[in-house]
Design a protein around this motif. Structure first.
Motif, PDB file in Angstrom:
ATOM      1  N   ARG A 192       3.618   3.070   3.898  1.00  0.00           N
ATOM      2  CA  ARG A 192       5.395   2.343   3.859  1.00  0.00           C
ATOM      3  C   ARG A 192       6.436   2.603   3.267  1.00  0.00           C
ATOM      4  O   ARG A 192       6.960   3.163   3.019  1.00  0.00           O
ATOM      5  N   HIS A 193       5.835   3.554   1.979  1.00  0.00           N
ATOM      6  CA  HIS A 193       6.310   3.977   0.564  1.00  0.00           C
ATOM      7  C   HIS A 193       5.950   5.461  -0.018  1.00  0.00           C
ATOM      8  O   HIS A 193       5.750   5.509  -0.612  1.00  0.00           O
ATOM      9  N   PRO A 194       5.348   6.470   1.095  1.00  0.00           N
ATOM     10  CA  PRO A 194       4.881   7.391   0.646  1.00  0.00           C
ATOM     11  C   PRO A 194       5.626   8.618  -0.484  1.00  0.00           C
ATOM     12  O   PRO A 194       5.165   9.037  -0.913  1.00  0.00           O
ATOM     13  N   ASP A 195       6.953   7.525  -0.028  1.00  0.00           N
ATOM     14  CA  ASP A 195       8.090   8.712  -1.451  1.00  0.00           C
ATOM     15  C   ASP A 195       7.942   8.295  -2.717  1.00  0.00           C
ATOM     16  O   ASP A 195       7.939   9.053  -3.449  1.00  0.00           O
ATOM     17  N   GLU A 196       7.512   7.068  -2.634  1.00  0.00           N
ATOM     18  CA  GLU A 196       6.671   6.329  -4.183  1.00  0.00           C
ATOM     19  C   GLU A 196       5.790   6.008  -4.371  1.00  0.00           C
ATOM     20  O   GLU A 196       5.110   6.535  -6.017  1.00  0.00           O
ATOM     21  N   ALA A 197       4.786   6.731  -3.384  1.00  0.00           N
ATOM     22  CA  ALA A 197       3.064   5.869  -3.715  1.00  0.00           C
ATOM     23  C   ALA A 197       2.440   7.345  -3.260  1.00  0.00           C
ATOM     24  O   ALA A 197       2.076   7.043  -1.703  1.00  0.00           O
ATOM     25  N   GLU A 235       6.031  -1.437  -9.144  1.00  0.00           N
ATOM     26  CA  GLU A 235       5.706  -1.105 -10.790  1.00  0.00           C
ATOM     27  C   GLU A 235       4.205  -0.415 -10.868  1.00  0.00           C
ATOM     28  O   GLU A 235       4.730   0.465 -12.143  1.00  0.00           O
ATOM     29  N   LEU A 236       3.500  -0.375 -10.313  1.00  0.00           N
ATOM     30  CA  LEU A 236       2.210   0.123 -10.690  1.00  0.00           C
ATOM     31  C   LEU A 236       2.144   1.373 -10.871  1.00  0.00           C
ATOM     32  O   LEU A 236       1.791   2.297 -11.681  1.00  0.00           O
ATOM     33  N   LEU A 295      -8.378   0.549  -4.237  1.00  0.00           N
ATOM     34  CA  LEU A 295      -8.900  -0.452  -3.409  1.00  0.00           C
ATOM     35  C   LEU A 295      -8.572  -1.541  -2.784  1.00  0.00           C
ATOM     36  O   LEU A 295      -8.568  -2.161  -2.342  1.00  0.00           O
ATOM     37  N   CYS A 296      -7.049  -1.794  -2.820  1.00  0.00           N
ATOM     38  CA  CYS A 296      -6.764  -3.375  -2.697  1.00  0.00           C
ATOM     39  C   CYS A 296      -6.119  -3.061  -1.193  1.00  0.00           C
ATOM     40  O   CYS A 296      -4.763  -1.983  -0.836  1.00  0.00           O
ATOM     41  N   PRO A 297      -6.621  -3.522  -0.397  1.00  0.00           N
ATOM     42  CA  PRO A 297      -5.487  -3.353   0.827  1.00  0.00           C
ATOM     43  C   PRO A 297      -3.757  -3.680   1.087  1.00  0.00           C
ATOM     44  O   PRO A 297      -3.396  -3.182   1.226  1.00  0.00           O
ATOM     45  N   TYR A 298      -3.861  -4.524   0.270  1.00  0.00           N
ATOM     46  CA  TYR A 298      -1.860  -5.202   0.509  1.00  0.00           C
ATOM     47  C   TYR A 298      -1.507  -3.485  -0.642  1.00  0.00           C
ATOM     48  O   TYR A 298      -0.420  -3.036   0.306  1.00  0.00           O
ATOM     49  N   VAL A 299      -2.081  -3.060  -1.578  1.00  0.00           N
ATOM     50  CA  VAL A 299      -1.973  -2.166  -2.323  1.00  0.00           C
ATOM     51  C   VAL A 299      -1.309  -0.831  -1.237  1.00  0.00           C
ATOM     52  O   VAL A 299      -0.585   0.058  -1.079  1.00  0.00           O
TER      53      VAL A 299
END
Length: 114
Positions: free
Chosen positions: A87-92, A62-63, A77-81
């Motif tokens: 893992r989601h280069p098409d969305e991010a 959603e972000l 900067l968040c390690p999780y994000v």
């Protein structure tokens, strides 16, 4: 996940996952204005009783969706994000290194914010 609502509390810098009126997860972020406007996630937190339900991933998705709709980048900067984006280069889309540098500098200049 159908019982989870995600809401953006922009003034507080939180993207929240809410279930039954309770905040069960959140991404804490700030908005960077220069060198370009960007959303900068700093922490992802999911309450222990709600871990493993895909809440953190839904918040990250959603972000990036908010950023896309607003026409801005995400400088994670968040390690999780960061890991989610890998893992989601098409969305991010990958963040510009200059944006990441500026985001880190902003965070150092505002140590009491997070």
């Amino acid at each position: 996940m159908s019982d989870i609502e995600i809401r953006d509390d922009r003034p507080a810098g939180r993207l929240e996952a809410v279930a039954a009126g309770e905040v069960v997860g959140r991404i804490e972020y700030f908005v960077l204005d220069a060198p370009a406007r960007a959303l900068v996630p700093v922490h992802t937190i999911v309450e222990p009783a709600h871990e493993g339900k895909g809440i953190a991933g839904s918040l990250a998705r959603e972000l990036y969706g908010i950023a896309r709709r607003e026409g801005v980048m995400v400088a994670p900067l968040c390690p999780y994000v960061v890991k989610w984006a890998e893992r989601h280069p098409d969305e991010a889309p990958a963040a510009d290194p200059e944006l990441l540098r500026a985001a880190k500098e902003w965070l150092v200049a505002h140590p009491d914010r997070f």
